[in-house]
Each structure stands twice: as structure tokens, then as C-alpha cells.
Design a protein around this motif. Structure first.
Motif: not given
Length: 1597
Positions: A290-319
């Protein structure tokens, strides 16, 4: 059965490998892109861009970029996803989900047609589709995710080839500004034969591997998805966005099924695993899921609202995700796939599917996981607010998930993490590399300042004491060490070409050689045209306008000598007229008698005699007698027929004679003649026409045609209608009366104006070229005309015509005509007419030491100027247009936008003016037909009895969609008969047609009312109105009536053509050498069979007739023997074959033949000794081989609309044929339709600059004697490119490219800081066409690698071991003999007879030098991209290129958490924001492999503009593409045949490649000898020996 299947797969693999090996690397999209419909296999498209590291949106971006590269170039294509292919992805849930999303996205968000109804490539529905559409090719991958999928793709390739469909591989595709290139597999007979043998086994294999059984796990997924969708429809009855919908459905289904799975662990996915795998790791608990699914939902919220110009600056996580999380991630992807599949079948619920490409973002999800695991728990400082809007929407999504989960309780939306389980592996540190300094080395140059000073002032410049400045490369040390002079000027390139003869020579042998050459050229020219030769005398300056000059020079009083000369001329004219009258008197009785006995033969004899006459009065008498004889034939025919049907073809001949008399002899017609014509018209029943001549109204109807006069002329006279011709002669033209447009063109030449002439083949546009030459020859002995032709064959043709036309006595050492090609030259600098190819003229125009000669040029003639938009060398045509300082003539038959060319030329020729002439008319009638009978082609070529049923194809090819999209092509016309038939059909189909009686359309009453002589120009006007009306029918919604009209029109238009109407004929075969030669020999053998089988009782009499005919032929052959025409091929390999075939009237013509062999065929065909020629595309560009008919006998990738237009233009010999025929044989109808209806191409500019060109311009500006003129030419090349014309952004981009190219040249020591060329600049520019290999070669030389390699056998010896020679060839082959093979060819190791086939890698020290060079180039190009980023259209960059889906989200209100997850120090200013999502940064631009995927697309730059020398080239699947070792293999074994069998080259291509390679070695050796003072230098000696060895081997072939 399994063993049989394995054996079948081995045979299939071998078959495909052989096919791949013979693939041609070609341009996939020709100029006529709307004619080239093709298919893309959807799964191959998917496989090309699939990558585990790539984010979802990045994947869609790359797919759309790939498709957009086709779409923006005008391509027409569909995408096909086979149903059975879906099961191959079930082991890869991520890819399965991407496939489903891609299908839905392409269907709903693009205009591309996507087909998903076919089960597999063997289905009957698919075969019907192929038959109906006949794609140009199918794009297919040759490698799959698994061996099973690879086998399936192999079957798909084999099946397509067996169906006459060509295949293009996804592997190895590249693109530039205008073109897309790829490996093309031509469908051949052997492919059809192979598939016939394995067809049954293939069907069994596909059936066994195409199981449609639904597995238990899939049933569970489908059932749960269906139930959950029904619940969601109740919760969200108004519908929603696809991202929200898929998210809540997938999460709900996953949580429910995962919870059930934990209860029944043995019945779910774990049941399929090995026992050892089950105990390997403990699964996640429901709470953790359920925790993972919450983060899935939260990810979709980011996709719905955050413009691509901001998403392009997202941190690079190598994990990466832990092993415990991955099963749930995969399960979520499975659910998403089934959700999308179910939703695609749902029509009763409103869903916004715009953002289908952005359903998930693993980077955002991992960032959220990292934040909640590592940072959120560290205190309030790191607990960031989500934002009210995002928080409320997230709450809504999770509440919906919990409602859909029904009986399970998974807690509330907050907190996001309720468990402490780590979802990510141990973190790997990410090191950000610094971007290297972009400062420029200071540069002071007038040329640079004048061109790019405005850009340069805004760029950072290094200090003079910077290490990058103080460490610039100097060649002084190398020169002193090796006794070389790197800066010494080299001889001119034109001096290095082989000189066949030169007028400057004093040697008697050379003089004799020149005389022989000129004698042959005169004969060769005589076969090209009939006009007599002229002796030119210099007259000084010619008046501006010849017409006005004639009037001004008329004297009031003539001298006695002039009076005597005129009287002599009159007496001679009277004498000639009497002689002609006597001739006609002697022939008149027999001619009239023959007309009455056999109308066709008699008329032919009459017209043949008319061509020999000069006196107009005798011609009139002859025509009147011919009219009387035809009229008697008609009257006799009418008396015999009575009330029966009459043969109107006899009346056509009567009316034709009336037309000719009224048009050509109107000034000589007397009252008696007019009365005769009036009586003839009455006899034919044309009362209104007879009244218009005499005004008398009487009725004679016994011999009437019973057809209206206008209808009779259009329907029955057809192509006999006369052209619009002027009767007033022009003093500038002796042998014919020019049309108005031709006079305007001659006026332009007289006024020293430039002109662009677009006119059909054989319309007479080249006459102005020879008039221009004559004018310059008359003016002085100094002026020069340059004729630029695209091919060497066309060069030789023009030279022949010049020698035949012009003779001029010149001072010793001067010549009328000179030639300059890469292979040979003569009289380049000392001729008045230079005929050359574009690349060679560019050498002269940009050579510092030829500037004095260039000032002598008074006119340049560009033939086939549409090459300005061609694949290879297009930029050279641009350079010539802008560097010449004189007027020009630009000629072409295939340009649709001449206005654009004239505007472009006006931009740099405004001071001189430019005259545009766009001639859009058809100078001759051509029938375009397709065979409908099943008949052997070889039999057609030899039969004189077979009658073919043919379908005219003009309007058959025009659909309503074609007219809406592209209009009716301007060069697609109806014959007069077809125009009247179309009108009748339109009236019949739409009886209430409101405009049927309109004045412009009802032909009998307006356009042709009372016209005795209807001309072709009148019919064109009428046809134009008909076309407008057809277009209007579609516009007003009468599509069905349009289609009915066309259907009835075609059924009425089926004609029968007797084969005696076909000769002379060109058979255009599949552009393959073997098929061309085999076809010619098949015709020969059929002739022999026919000769044996048809010997009847009258054999002796027939033999006597043949002997009589042979006597006449032998008289002509004596002339050929005197000129020793067959001696030209006496010692060639094909000489004997050609002679045998020629004696039977047969020839073949293809690119692998020697120049002399082709020349002999052309001459014999034009002289009439050869009647049938089989040919490839070698006749496409302007070769003068007019014939009665052209037959396209097989399909090929090279049979595009441009080649079709060029070759079909040979049909119809002007002055000999009233109509030409174009036939299509064994070419599917859809292909024929697309060929005919395509529009002529538009001219578009290529990327104009290269580093070598810039160095040549700097060399020109620095070394020329006239600095101001040289600088002006260099600026013209830089400023006036067709690509940047009227586009300021591209203009600035080119300036930046110029600056960074100069920076590279300065750092590498080719240019100093004042812009002066230094070091080995001369050697590099001499090899400019081999960039970047020219720079690498100099690098090897400077580093001493060649001196290290080229060690003689003994010290002081000049002999080198064979090992040294082979290594030298290996190195040169890696640099200059680069022909890549498909990556799939390296998979199968086969034993070759003589060749190694795959080229070995460079020796280690040489490879290191290449790596060093590439790193410098990559660094320089990356700095260029970083600088040009400011020119990008960022609004466009935030949209997907094909669907135009926008990701700017301008209503974004910000979020504290979103801002926290962004990395403000991440450098992403110069790469696509879509590429940033997958972890790319600006630093990735320093690696060439990333450039195409990362660069900002609106800049229109890609890696092809970067001069890299790839040591290893890989396709998208990471497979190495091997180089063909043809150059090294040939050096080792010396066999041309081995290159065709082992190296997969055809013989002609192999020979010319080796010839170029040999010429290159010689060029390098010559340059080195001029730079080196030491004649015993080892490198110099090694290259000289290698050149000698290679030349010997090639000469022995």
C-alpha cells in the motif's frame, strides 16, 4: 517434427543472413515523398527504442522523433501491430505496458493510421492488405527480445520479400536535414522461390507459436480489471483523465490481487518460479504494498501538475529497486496493461487520452521513495509541504483506490509511508562532472569579422596567456625532423586529373590524338542532333538585343556587292524550287496512288517527302495533292459503307491536311484553295466551319462524318491536333521557328540576364544554352562559358554536341571546348567552353590560383538544376550559384517551386537581375498504360502479331483524397480524346449537373465554336476547366459521383495497342545488372527461335527481300566501320557480346559497363541500328536516347517518381512520333498510381557547411591575388545558403558553427590566429571530399605513425614487405573505404572463398590517435551545441514532436516538495527536457552517441554535422556494424569476381569503388611528394609503391 523445425530455422537464418548481406544503404525517402507509401512494423518500432533505463515519456519522445523524421519530410506510412506478437512480451511487463500505451497513443493522438486487426503476417487479411496497398517497403527489425521473437521477425522478413515487398531494417537508420537513410532489401525471385519451398513448415511453426489460449493468471487479471472498471464508472460517471484512471485502477487491482496472492501464494506468480527462487526473498506485506501504491498515486499527481521544465531538473537517483519491490512493480505494469486494453474497448465513458505517453515516471517515483526513506524521517527541516491543490487531488486518488479495493482496508492517504521497509538498494553516489570551459581562442580576421562579428562579440574569449592559447599546435618541429614543408602550396587539383589531350601540346603524337578525339566527338554529336555545324568568327561585342540590332543595321543604300549577292541567292532559290517541283511532279502520281491503296503508308511517304522540301510553294502543292487524295479515299469509303459504320480515321487524315494548310500556308492560300477547303468541310458535314471560311451555306451530307466538328477534332484527331506555333522567323534561329517563351529566353541571354527555366523533357530549353555559347564564341577569344552537368555521361554528351555544332579558328594553344571531371580533363584553362561536373567547377571557383580564369567566365549553364535538392553534393550547386560573378541559366524539368529558387538567387544577384521562365506545357503526347494480359515479356519484345489490352492510367490514379491533399499534379494531363470522354462521363453520371451547360464547359458552343483548326492549347484550356470542375465536385461533397465518373471513364478508355506501334523501345528493368543483361540475351534467343520456327514456303522470296534491305543497311554500316565504332569496344570484356547483340538490333545499358560500351549502345540506338535496349536507371539524368516507347518491366527501390519521370521522358521522338508510349509491366497497380500522381519535388537546402569547406574559404581569402574578390566569394558561400534563406535563426546557427569550426582548425594547427592557413591545410583541402578522414590522415602523419609503420626491408632499401603494404591498405581502408554492413551480418560466421569480408580494426597506435581526434571533435561540437541552445524554440521543445502534446502546464502554482526534489545545479540548458527525464545532462553532449537523443530538435542539428570518424559504429540494439573489407580484400587477391560473391558488391559498384580508392592513393602520394624534400622518405616511397601496386592490380581486372 521438432528436428524438422530446427532444420527449417537454420535454413531460414541462412536465407535472411544472405539477404541482409546484400542490403543496399540508400536514401529511404526520395524527392517525391507523397509517392512512397510504406509500412512500419509496430513491434520493430518498439524494439528499436526499448531500453530498461529509459523513462516512459522519454521512450515516447524518441518514438515520435523517429516518426517525425519521416512525417516532416512528407512521408506517407501506416503502422501495423500484429495480434500474435503481444504474447512475446509477457515475460517483460514493462515492455508489454509500453506496447499497449503506444498503440493507443498513436491511434488517438496522432494522424497516423494504426492497424491492429491482423493476427500475423501469414493471415489472409494481411495478404489482401498488401495486394491492395502495395507498400514501397516495410520497416522491420532483424532482432527481437528473445530468440523466438527473432525467428518470428525473420519469417516476417522472408514472407514480405516473397510477396514482392521490399524490406528496410530498423537497424542502422540515420537521418540528416532532408533525408532518412537505411538498409534496403530488394525483393528478388530467389526470395519467392525460397518461401514457396518452406511455406508449409512456416505455417506450422506460426500456428504452433501463436496460441490464443488465455492463461489462468491472465484470466484473473482480466476479471479483476473488468470488475474494478465498473465500480470506477459509478464513482466517476463524468469520466476523467487517462493518467488518473489508469493509476487508481492499476493500484486497486494490484492491492486486491496482491493481498489474495499472499493468502494463496502457491496459486499465483510464485507457482511459476523454481523453489529456490521462492525462498530467496520474503515478499512485501500488504501494508508495504500500500505504501508503494501511495507513492504511485503521488507520482501521478506530480505528472499532472509539475511542468516539464521543472521535471527536467529532478535529482538523478542512481539507486535501483530492491528484489522484494520488483515483483510488485512488474505486477503493477501488468495491471496497467490490462487496464489500458480494457479501456480501449470502452466507448460509453469519457476519457481524456491526451497524456497517454506520460502514465508513469520511474525517476519521480524513485525520488519520492528516496525522500520518504532517507530524508523525511530526519526531522521537520526535511518535511516539505505538497501544496494544497496537489494534496487534495492526491487525497481524492487514494480515496478512490480504497473504495475500489472494496473489502480490503489499506489506510488513509497520509502519512504516505506507514512502514519502514527500504524500497531502494544501497545508494550509489552520483558524481557530477564539470562542463569544460567554453572560452574561445582570440581570432582576428576580416572575413570572420564581416561574416560572424555580430555573434562573436557576445561569446567569451580566452586571455592570450591561457594554456589553451599558448599550447597551440605548431608543425615546425615535424618539418625540421622529417625535411617536410607542410605549408608549401600544392599543385592545382585540375592539374592532377588525367589529361587525355591538350591543345597546348606541341608533340605530333598528341596533336594526332587530339584530331582523332575531335573527329569522334563530331560523329558522336551528329548522332545526338541533326543541325549542321557552324563556323564561328569573332565579331567583337554583340548588341544587347539581336532583334533590334537587325533593324538598326539595315542600310538605306546597298553596295554593288550586296546587290549581286542577293540576286545570286534569288537565282539559286528559284533553281532549287524548280528542282523540287520536278521531284514532286515525278513522285506525285505514285504517292497519290499509294495513298489510295494504303492510306497509312501513303501518308507516311508524303510526310517523309515534305521533310526534304525547302520551298514553301512546293510544300503547298504537295499538301493540296495529299488533301485531294485523302478526300477521294474518304468518298470511296463512304460509298462502299453506305449507311453502315464509317472508319473515321480516314476523315481524320482529311481534317489533318486542312489543319496544316490553314495554319502553315495561310499566306499562300488563294481563292481556289479556300473553295477547295470549304468543299472538303461540307463533305465532312461541318457546315458551320465551311461557312466561317466562305460564308456560303449549302448542304452536302452524303459523305458527312455525322459527328460535330469540335467533337470530331477532339475525339478522333486527338494527338494530330497542332501545337500553337508562331510563323514569324527569328533571325537568331535558322532551323526552326522558336516559340514565344524560347524567344524570351534568347532575349534574356542577349541582355546578359540570368534565367530559371522549368520545362518538360524535349521541349527545347537547352537550345538557349548553345545560343549562349555561340554568342560568347562570337564576342572574343577570351570569354568562357561553363556548362555544368550532374554526371560524366551527360558531360560527354554535351561535348559531342559542341564539337558537332561549332568550329572556330583559334590561336595556337586555345580550344573551343574543354572537359574537367575527376577522371580526366583537357583544355581546362585554355578553352572557351568548359563542360564539367559541379564538384570540379567548385574546385576551380575556390582555388586561389584560378581566380584570374574565373573572371573570364561570362555565362554559366546549370543543367538538371533540381540536383540542388539532391542527396549527394547538393551544397556544391549552392556554392557555385553564389560564387559565380556572371549571369547563369538554370535548366530543369522537375522543380515544383521555381519561385523559391528565383527568390533565393535574387537575394545575391539583385544587382544583375534574374529572369524566371516557368514553362508548363506538354510538348508531346504520351500514353501511360498498364498491361492487363498475361504475356511473357521476352515474347513482347520480338513479336509483331500480339495485340495488348492496355489501361490508360492518368485519372485512374487520382483518388479524391489525392486531389484534396496534393491537388492534380501540374504535369498530369489528358489527351484531347480523354478530355471529351471525361466530359461525357461526367454528364452521364450527374444528369442534374448544374454547370454542365455552362459556357466554359459545354465545349460545342463556346471554346471551340466555329473553329476550323482546334489546337492543343485550346484543348489545354478546356481540360483545365474540367479539372477545376472535378475538384469542385469533391469540395461540394459529390465524392461518389467523382468515383463513378472515373470508373466509367476508365472502362471506356481501354485501348488495344499493336506491338508494331511500340518500337523503338527501352525496357527499364529492376535497376539490377544481371536482370538487364539476361533480358537482352533472352530477347536474342527468342529471335533465333522465331527465325527457325517461322520459315514458310516463301522463304526464298523473303530472303531476297531481306538481302535487298541489307544492302541499304550495309551502306550505313560502312560509315560506322570507317569511324571504327565497334573498335571502341573491341578489347573490352563485353565487346564481343555487345557486337553479337547489336547485329540483332539489341543492346543493354547499365552503370557497370565501361563508358565506351555505353556510348556505343547510345549511338547505335540513336542511329536506328539497335531497336530494343534493356537498361537500368543510367538513363535517368538527361541522356539523349529518345524512343517510341518506354517499358518499366520490374519494380525497384530506385524506381521512384523522379527516375520514373526522367526515364518516361524518353518516350516519343520529337519530329518522328506523334505519340509516345509508357508501359508498366509486372509492377503492382498501387505503385504505378503513386508514381504517376506524385508532384515534382521542391528544392530544399542541405546543411551547407563543413570544416573542410571553411578551411578552403580561409585559404581562398588568404592566398588569392585579388583579396577583395576572394573575400566576397567566401562571404557569398557563408551568407547565402538555401537552408537558411529567409530564416534568421538558422543564419545565426550557421555563424556559430563557423566560429567553432575555426576554433577546431586553430587548435589543430591548420589556421593561425589571424585566419591564415598554416601547416597541412593544403593537404587537408585537397582531400576535402573525404572529411573527416582527411584530418585523421594528417594526424597520423604528424604523430609519426606512418614513419613508424613504413620501414623498408633493409636499411637504405626502397622495398617494403607485403605486410607493410597490407597494413597501409588496412589503415587507408579504415579511413577512406568505409562501407558499413548491417549489424546482423556479423552474427553468422560463414566460410568465404577468397575475401575476409569484415574489415579488421586499426592497429592500436593508430586507433589511439583516432580516439584522441574524436575526443577533440566531440568537445568542440558540444561547446557549439551549448552555445546554440539559446536559438532553440523552447515552446516547441516542451511538446512531443508528432502529437504536439504540450507539457508546459502554465497554471502551475508551485510545490515545496516538488521544488525540494529538483536539482538547481543540474546543467540541462542545451538538451531536450524529455531526454532529461532519463538522467541526461549537458555533459552527455560530449559523447557523440548521445547527441541525437539529447539535442534540442528545433535547432535542426544532429550528429551527422559532427566530423567524427567512428572506429566502431553500433545500432540501437548495441550491435556493432562491421565495415566491408573490399579494398583490402582486393589488394590481397586481385579478384573483382570475389568481391561480388564474398563482399556482396555488384561488379560495377566494386570497380568504381576500387578506381576511386586507387585514385585516392595516387592523390595522397602526389601531395606527399610535393611537401617532402627528401625523395627517399620512407612514407613517400611506401605510398608511391602502394599506388603503383594497386593500379597494376586494377588494370589486370
Amino acid at each position: 517434427e521438432r528436428i524438422n523445425h530446427l532444420g527449417f530455422l537454420e535454413r531460414l537464418n541462412l536465407h535472411i543472413w544472405k539477404s541482409l548481406s546484400q542490403a543496399d544503404y540508400v536514401s529511404l525517402l526520395k524527392d517525391f515523398v507523397e509517392s512512397e507509401f510504406f509500412v512500419i512494423d509496430g513491434d520493430s518500432l518498439l524494439l528499436t527504442w526499448l531500453c530498461k533505463e529509459t523513462e516512459y515519456l522519454t521512450f515516447f519522445y524518441r518514438v515520435e522523433c523517429f516518426l517525425h523524421d519521416f512525417t516532416e519530410k512528407g512521408a506517407k506510412y501506416v503502422i501495423v501491430f500484429f495480434k500474435d506478437a503481444e504474447q512475446m512480451y509477457f515475460a517483460y511487463p514493462r515492455f508489454l505496458f509500453l506496447r499497449t500505451a503506444l498503440i493507443e497513443h498513436l491511434k488517438h493522438n496522432t494522424n497516423i493510421s494504426v492497424h491492429t486487426e491482423f493476427s500475423n503476417c501469414l493471415s489472409s487479411e494481411w495478404e489482401i492488405f498488401l495486394k491492395n496497398s502495395y507498400p514501397y517497403f516495410i520497416i522491420i527489425s532483424d532482432i527481437g527480445l528473445t530468440s523466438l521473437q527473432t525467428d518470428y521477425l525473420y519469417i516476417f522478413i522472408a514472407h514480405s520479400l516473397s510477396k514482392k515487398i521490399n524490406v528496410v531494417l530498423t537497424s542502422g537508420q540515420e537521418y540528416d536535414t532532408l533525408r532518412v537513410y537505411g538498409y534496403h532489401l530488394q525483393s528478388l525471385w530467389k526470395h519467392r522461390l525460397f518461401f514457396q519451398k518452406v511455406n508449409y513448415t512456416v505455417s506450422l511453426w506460426v500456428c504452433n507459436h501463436s496460441s490464443t489460449d488465455v492463461k489462468f493468471n491472465e484470466i484473473l487479471f482480466i476479471r479483476n480489471v473488468c470488475q474494478t472498471v465498473l465500480l470506477l464508472k459509478r464513482l466517476w460517471p463524468e469520466g476523467s483523465d487517462i493518467r488518473r484512471t489508469v493509476c487508481v485502477l492499476a493500484c486497486a487491482v494490484v492491492l486486491k490481487m496482491y493481498s489474495n496472492m499472499l493468502k494463496n501464494a502457491d496459486t499465483f506468480m510464485g507457482a511459476a518460479k523454481e523453489p529456490s527462487e521462492r525462498v530467496k526473498s520474503k515478499p512485501l506485506s500488504p501494508e508495504e504494498a500500500a505504501d508503494l501504491c501511495r507513492m504511485q498515486c503521488l507520482t501521478v499527481i506530480f505528472l499532472l501538475h509539475v511542468p516539464l521544465s521543472q521535471r527536467a531538473q529532478i535529482r538523478i537517483i542512481k539507486s535501483r529497486w530492491t528484489e522484494r519491490v520488483l515483483p510488485l512493480i512488474k505486477m503493477h505494469e501488468f495491471c496497467a496493461h490490462f487496464v489500458l486494453t480494457h479501456l480501449s474497448d470502452t466507448n460509453d465513458w469519457k476519457l481524456d487520452v491526451t497524456y497517454l505517453p506520460d502514465l508513469n515516471d520511474d525517476s519521480v517515483l524513485r525520488n519520492l521513495a528516496h525522500y520518504y526513506e532517507m530524508e523525511y524521517c530526519e526531522g521537520l527541516k526535511f518535511q516539505k509541504e505538497l501544496g494544497k491543490e496537489m494534496e487534495s487531488e492526491y487525497q481524492l486518488l487514494w480515496d478512490t483506490v480504497t473504495k475500489l479495493a472494496v473489502k480490503y482496508d489499506f489506510g488513509g492517504a497520509f502519512p504516505v509511508r506507514n512502514t519502514s521497509q527500504l524500497f531502494l538498494e544501497q545508494k550509489r553516489p552520483f558524481f557530477r562532472e564539470e562542463i569544460p570551459n567554453t572560452g574561445l581562442i582570440p581570432l582576428k580576421s576580416d572575413l570572420v569579422e564581416a561574416y560572424a562579428g555580430d555573434v562573436l562579440k557576445d561569446l567569451p574569449v580566452l586571455e592570450s596567456n591561457d594554456p589553451a592559447v599558448t599550447s597551440l599546435i605548431k608543425y615546425k618541429e615535424f618539418d625540421e625532423l622529417r625535411h617536410w614543408h607542410s605549408g608549401r602550396p600544392l599543385t592545382e587539383e585540375y592539374e592532377r586529373a588525367r589529361c587525355s589531350a591538350d591543345a597546348k601540346s606541341k608533340d605530333p603524337y598528341e596533336r594526332r590524338k587530339i584530331q582523332k578525339l575531335q573527329t569522334f566527338y563530331r560523329f558522336y554529336g551528329s548522332t545526338l542532333e541533326d543541325s549542321p555545324s557552324k563556323t564561328i568568327v569573332s565579331q567583337g561585342a554583340v548588341p544587347v538585343n539581336a532583334n533590334t540590332a537587325v533593324k538598326k543595321t539595315k542600310k538605306l543604300h546597298k553596295s554593288k556587292a550586296e546587290i549581286i549577292a542577293e540576286e545570286n541567292k534569288k537565282r539559286l532559290k528559284i533553281k532549287e524550287e524548280k528542282k523540287e517541283q520536278e521531284q514532286w511532279k515525278a513522285l506525285s502520281m505514285s504517292t497519290e496512288r499509294e495513298i489510295k491503296q494504303n492510306l497509312t503508308a501513303g501518308i507516311n511517304k508524303l510526310e517523309k517527302f515534305l521533310k526534304t522540301l525547302q520551298s514553301k510553294s512546293v510544300k503547298l502543292s504537295t499538301e493540296i495533292a495529299g488533301l485531294s487524295a485523302c478526300l477521294e479515299v474518304w468518298k470511296e469509303h463512304c460509298r462502299k459503307q453506305g449507311n453502315n459504320h464509317k472508319d473515321l480515321s480516314i476523315a481524320v487524315q482529311v481534317m489533318r491536311r486542312i489543319h496544316i494548310l490553314l495554319e502553315k500556308y495561310q499566306d499562300l492560300l488563294e481563292e481556289s484553295h479556300l473553295k477547295k477547303l470549304t468543299r472538303c468541310l461540307r463533305l465532312l458535314g461541318f457546315e458551320n466551319l465551311s461557312c466561317s471560311l466562305s460564308g456560303d451555306d449549302r448542304n452536302i451530307s452524303n459523305y458527312a462524318t455525322e459527328v460535330g466538328p469540335a467533337r470530331f477534332q477532339l475525339q478522333y484527331m486527338d494527338y494530330y491536333l497542332l501545337r500553337e506555333e508562331r510563323n514569324d522567323p527569328d533571325p537568331r534561329v535558322q532551323h526552326f521557328i522558336p516559340d514565344t517563351w524560347q524567344r524570351e529566353l534568347l532575349d534574356a541571354v542577349d541582355n546578359n540576364e540570368s534565367a530559371v527555366i522549368v520545362a518538360p523533357t524535349s521541349s527545347g530549353k537547352t537550345y538557349a544554352s548553345y545560343y549562349c555559347m555561340e554568342k560568347v564564341l562570337k564576342m572574343s577569344n577570351e570569354g568562357v562559358v561553363v556548362y555544368v552537368a550532374p554526371t560524366k555521361a551527360l558531360v560527354n554528351q554535351v561535348v559531342g554536341i559542341i564539337y558537332h555544332r561549332f568550329t572556330k579558328k583559334l590561336p595556337d594553344g586555345l580550344a573551343v571546348c574543354g572537359v574537367f571531371t575527376r577522371d580526366y580533363r583537357h583544355d581546362v584553362m585554355n578553352s572557351q567552353i568548359l563542360v564539367t561536373v559541379p564538384q570540379c567547377l567548385e574546385i576551380l571557383m575556390l582555388s586561389p590560383r584560378c581566380q584570374k580564369w574565373t573572371k573570364r567566365i561570362q555565362y554559366v549553364i546549370f543543367d538538371e538544376v533540381h540536383c540542388l535538392g539532391g542527396e549527394i553534393g547538393a551544397e556544391v550547386w549552392e556554392h557555385l550559384l553564389v560564387t559565380i560573378r556572371c549571369p547563369f541559366l538554370a535548366l530543369s524539368a522537375t522543380i515544383s517551386n521555381p519561385e523559391h529558387l528565383t527568390e533565393y538567387a535574387w537575394s545575391f544577384l539583385a544587382q544583375r537581375g534574374i529572369f524566371k521562365l516557368d514553362v508548363n506545357f506538354l510538348d508531346r503526347e504520351v500514353n501511360y498504360c498498364m498491361e492487363t494480359t498475361d504475356i511473357e515479356l521476352d515474347s513482347v519484345a520480338v513479336s509483331n502479331t500480339i495485340s495488348l489490352k492496355m489501361i490508360p492510367l492518368f485519372f485512374f490514379c487520382l483518388t479524391s483524397l489525392q486531389i484534396e491533399s496534393y491537388g492534380i499534379p501540374s504535369d498530369l494531363s489528358l489527351s484531347p480524346r480523354e478530355s471529351i470522354q471525361l466530359y461525357d462521363t461526367m454528364v452521364k453520371v450527374w444528369q442534374e449537373w448544374p454547370r454542365a451547360q455552362q459556357s466554359t464547359l459545354f465545349f460545342e458552343f463556346v471554346l471551340f465554336k466555329n473553329k476550323v483548326v482546334i489546337k492543343k492549347v485550346d484543348v489545354r484550356k478546356y481540360e483545365k476547366e474540367l479539372k477545376k470542375e472535378l475538384t469542385r465536385w469533391i469540395a461540394v461533397g459529390q465524392r461518389q459521383k467523382y468515383h463513378n465518373s472515373i470508373h466509367i471513364f476508365i472502362s471506356k478508355s481501354i485501348i488495344r495497342i499493336h506491338l508494331t506501334d511500340i518500337y523503338y523501345v527501352l525496357f527499364i528493368l529492376s535497376f539490377g545488372i544481371n536482370s538487364v543483361e539476361c533480358a537482352a540475351w533472352n530477347v536474342h534467343s527468342n529471335l533465333l527461335k522465331k527465325q527457325k520456327n517461322e520459315q514458310g514456303p516463301n522463304t526464298e522470296r523473303e530472303k531476297e527481300n531481306v538481302r535487298n534491305k541489307l544492302r541499304k543497311v550495309n551502306k550505313g554500316l560502312k560509315k560506322l566501320h570507317r569511324l571504327k565504332i565497334f573498335d571502341r569496344v573491341k578489347f573490352s570484356r563485353r565487346g564481343y557480346e555487345q557486337t553479337v547483340l547489336a547485329l540483332r538490333g539489341i543492346g543493354y545499358h547499365h552503370g557497370s559497363m565501361a563508358f565506351r560500351e555505353r556510348q556505343v549502345v547510345e549511338m547505335l540506338f540513336r542511329l536506328g541500328y539497335i531497336k530494343v535496349v534493356t537498361a537500368t536507371g543510367t538513363l535517368a539524368l538527361g541522356i539523349n536516347m529518345p524512343c517510341k516507347s518506354v517499358v518499366f518491366a520490374e519494380d525497384s527501390v530506385f524506381l521512384d517518381a523522379l527516375n520514373y519521370r526522367q526515364m518516361s521522358g524518353r518516350a516519343g521522338r520529337r519530329g518522328q512520333d506523334m505519340v509516345g508510349n509508357v508501359f508498366f509491366y509486372d509492377i503492382p497497380l498501387p505503385k504505378v498510381e503513386r508514381l504517376i500522381k506524385s508532384n515534382v519535388p521542391q528544392l530544399k537546402g542541405q546543411f551547407p557547411l563543413t570544416i573542410s569547406l571553411i578551411l578552403r574559404l580561409m585559404l581562398l581569402a588568404a592566398k588569392a591575388d585579388d583579396k577583395a574578390d576572394a573575400r566576397a566569394k567566401a562571404l557569398s558561400v557563408l551568407k547565402h545558403s538555401l537552408m537558411s534563406f529567409q530564416q534568421e535563426r538558422l543564419t545565426e546557427l550557421l555563424k556559430i558553427y563557423f566560429i567553432f569550426s575555426l576554433q577546431f582548425l586553430i587548435k589543430e594547427g591548420y589556421v593561425d590566429q589571424e585566419g591564415n592557413p598554416i601547416g597541412f591545410a593544403g593537404l587537408v583541402t585537397h582531400l576535402h571530399c573525404y572529411e573527416p578522414s582527411n584530418f585523421v590522415l594528417v594526424g597520423f602523419l604528424v604523430k609519426g605513425l606512418f614513419h613508424k609503420l613504413c620501414q623498408p626491408n633493409k636499411e637504405g632499401s626502397t622495398d617494403f614487405s607485403e605486410d607493410v603494404m597490407e597494413k597501409l591498405v588496412l589503415i587507408l581502408a579504415n579511413l577512406f573505404g568505409r562501407r558499413y554492413l548491417p549489424a546482423g551480418t556479423a552474427k553468422f560466421k560463414n566460410k568465404f572463398c577468397q575475401s575476409k569480408v569484415f574489415l579488421e580494426d586499426l592497429p592500436e597506435d593508430f586507433a589511439d590517435a583516432v580516439y584522441e581526434y574524436n575526443s577533440k571533435v566531440e568537445k568542440n561540437f558540444a561547446h557549439f551545441l551549448l552555445t546554440t541552445a539559446k536559438l532553440a524554440d523552447m515552446e516547441q521543445e516542451y511538446r512531443l514532436p508528432l502529437s504536439k502534446t504540450d507539457f508546459t502546464f502554465k497554471d502551475w502554482h508551485g510545490s515545496e516538495l516538488a521544488s525540494y526534489l529538483m536539482d538547481s545545479n543540474k546543467n540541462v540548458s542545451a538538451i531536450s527536457p524529455f531526454a532529461c527525464l532519463s538522467g541526461m545532462t549537458d555533459h552527455d553532449l560530449f559523447q557523440a552517441a548521445n547527441i541525437n537523443q539529447a539535442v534540442l530538435r528545433s535547432l535542426r542539428i544532429n550528429v551527422t554535422n559532427c566530423p567524427l570518424l567512428y572506429l566502431e559504429k553500433y545500432d540501437n540494439q548495441g550491435r556493432k556494424r562491421p565495415l566491408n573489407a573490399y579494398a583490402l580484400d582486393f589488394y590481397k587477391h586481385g579478384s573483382l569476381i570475389a568481391l561480388t560473391t564474398d563482399n556482396w558488391l555488384n561488379e560495377g559498384d566494386a570497380y568504381y569503388l576500387l578506381k576511386d580508392f586507387s585514385l585516392l592513393i595516387k592523390t595522397i602520394g602526389t601531395s606527399l611528394s610535393e611537401l617532402c624534400d627528401n625523395p627517399n622518405d620512407n612514407v613517400l616511397l611506401a605510398f608511391q609503391k602502394l599506388a603503383e601496386n594497386y593500379k597494376k592490380r586494377l588494370a589486370a581486372v
